[in-house]
Design a protein around this motif. Sequence first.
Motif, PDB file in Angstrom:
ATOM      1  N   TYR A 160     -15.918  -1.240  13.970  1.00  0.00           N
ATOM      2  CA  TYR A 160     -15.930  -2.480  13.193  1.00  0.00           C
ATOM      3  C   TYR A 160     -16.058  -2.101  11.719  1.00  0.00           C
ATOM      4  CZ  TYR A 160     -17.788  -6.732  11.084  1.00  0.00           C
ATOM      5  OH  TYR A 160     -17.997  -7.813  10.260  1.00  0.00           O
ATOM      6  N   VAL A 161     -15.061  -2.493  10.920  1.00  0.00           N
ATOM      7  CA  VAL A 161     -15.083  -2.203   9.485  1.00  0.00           C
ATOM      8  C   VAL A 161     -15.589  -3.415   8.724  1.00  0.00           C
ATOM      9  CG1 VAL A 161     -13.701  -1.527   7.478  1.00  0.00           C
ATOM     10  CG2 VAL A 161     -13.217  -0.516   9.722  1.00  0.00           C
ATOM     11  N   GLU A 195     -11.242  -6.522  10.089  1.00  0.00           N
ATOM     12  CA  GLU A 195     -10.676  -5.186  10.291  1.00  0.00           C
ATOM     13  C   GLU A 195     -11.456  -4.406  11.334  1.00  0.00           C
ATOM     14  OE1 GLU A 195      -9.655  -1.014   7.991  1.00  0.00           O
ATOM     15  OE2 GLU A 195     -10.165  -2.758   6.776  1.00  0.00           O
ATOM     16  N   TYR A 196     -10.726  -4.002  12.346  1.00  0.00           N
ATOM     17  CA  TYR A 196     -11.244  -3.099  13.371  1.00  0.00           C
ATOM     18  C   TYR A 196     -10.318  -1.897  13.412  1.00  0.00           C
ATOM     19  CZ  TYR A 196     -13.933  -7.093  15.026  1.00  0.00           C
ATOM     20  OH  TYR A 196     -14.802  -8.157  15.117  1.00  0.00           O
ATOM     21  N   LEU A 244     -24.336  -0.140   7.537  1.00  0.00           N
ATOM     22  CA  LEU A 244     -23.461   0.321   6.455  1.00  0.00           C
ATOM     23  C   LEU A 244     -22.144   0.850   7.018  1.00  0.00           C
ATOM     24  CD1 LEU A 244     -26.088   2.188   4.255  1.00  0.00           C
ATOM     25  CD2 LEU A 244     -25.158  -0.112   3.917  1.00  0.00           C
ATOM     26  N   VAL A 245     -21.037   0.313   6.508  1.00  0.00           N
ATOM     27  CA  VAL A 245     -19.722   0.700   7.023  1.00  0.00           C
ATOM     28  C   VAL A 245     -19.458   2.189   6.807  1.00  0.00           C
ATOM     29  CG1 VAL A 245     -18.389   0.090   4.947  1.00  0.00           C
ATOM     30  CG2 VAL A 245     -17.303   0.024   7.181  1.00  0.00           C
ATOM     31  N   GLU A 246     -19.920   2.759   5.696  1.00  0.00           N
ATOM     32  CA  GLU A 246     -19.672   4.184   5.458  1.00  0.00           C
ATOM     33  C   GLU A 246     -20.387   5.063   6.488  1.00  0.00           C
ATOM     34  OE1 GLU A 246     -22.605   2.583   2.399  1.00  0.00           O
ATOM     35  OE2 GLU A 246     -20.555   2.085   2.905  1.00  0.00           O
ATOM     36  N   ASN A 247     -21.564   4.638   6.952  1.00  0.00           N
ATOM     37  CA  ASN A 247     -22.270   5.386   8.001  1.00  0.00           C
ATOM     38  C   ASN A 247     -21.536   5.268   9.342  1.00  0.00           C
ATOM     39  OD1 ASN A 247     -24.178   6.018   6.091  1.00  0.00           O
ATOM     40  ND2 ASN A 247     -25.730   4.627   6.874  1.00  0.00           N
ATOM     41  N   ARG A 248     -21.000   4.079   9.633  1.00  0.00           N
ATOM     42  CA  ARG A 248     -20.246   3.880  10.872  1.00  0.00           C
ATOM     43  C   ARG A 248     -18.968   4.714  10.864  1.00  0.00           C
ATOM     44  NH1 ARG A 248     -21.511  -1.558   9.640  1.00  0.00           N
ATOM     45  NH2 ARG A 248     -19.308  -2.089   9.315  1.00  0.00           N
ATOM     46  N   LYS A 249     -18.289   4.736   9.707  1.00  0.00           N
ATOM     47  CA  LYS A 249     -17.057   5.535   9.602  1.00  0.00           C
ATOM     48  C   LYS A 249     -17.347   7.023   9.756  1.00  0.00           C
ATOM     49  CE  LYS A 249     -14.056   2.556   6.835  1.00  0.00           C
ATOM     50  NZ  LYS A 249     -13.319   2.420   5.561  1.00  0.00           N
TER      51      LYS A 249
END
Length: 194
Positions: A87-88, A92-93, A34-39
């Motif tokens: 990594y988004v 997009e990175y 999940l992108v929100e967890n990575r962010k």
Amino acid sequence: MAQPVDTVEKSALDLSEIEQKLMQHGKTILTDSLVENRKKASLDLATELTATLKQKGSFSYPFDSLQTISIQYPADSSFRIFTWQLYVDINEYQYIGLIQINETDPKVIRLKDKSLEMEDAMLDFEIMTADNWYGALYYNIMSFDSPEGKRHLLFGFDGFQFFNKRKIIDVLTLENGNAIFGAAVFAPLDERRT
């Protein structure tokens, strides 16, 4: 006056414990679906690492277990730069960077990636600051003397888009505790041919 041995050992132990927590954030950045967890993990990593690097004596701690972060030093160890990639999505990175200056009370400069807002045509001649940084994952530093003082070539990688990657060479100057990126150190292509 030297610190007692038990204080030095406690400080190293504290940094080791912090490093373990930072490693977990790094693992989340690389592996969470999940992108929100990575962010969130990337923001937490930046916040906690910044606070840690501001501690006295932290410059001598290598953080060599942080495998998801590139840590580069110039030959004189006057500073070190921490960078990592987020990594988004497929095109997009984002890059996060911190510069820790080697002083008794370490100063930390947080770099803000604004590469998505920059036009490619301007990049060759742009002078940027820590708040307006073309983000990259740095893998090498070479220092050189110039008439204006010491400068550092930063060699980096930009994931840019899924099928379109870039290698970056940037010039870093540290002046009065500020980071300045870019300088006219390369001759234009027309001049090199003559």
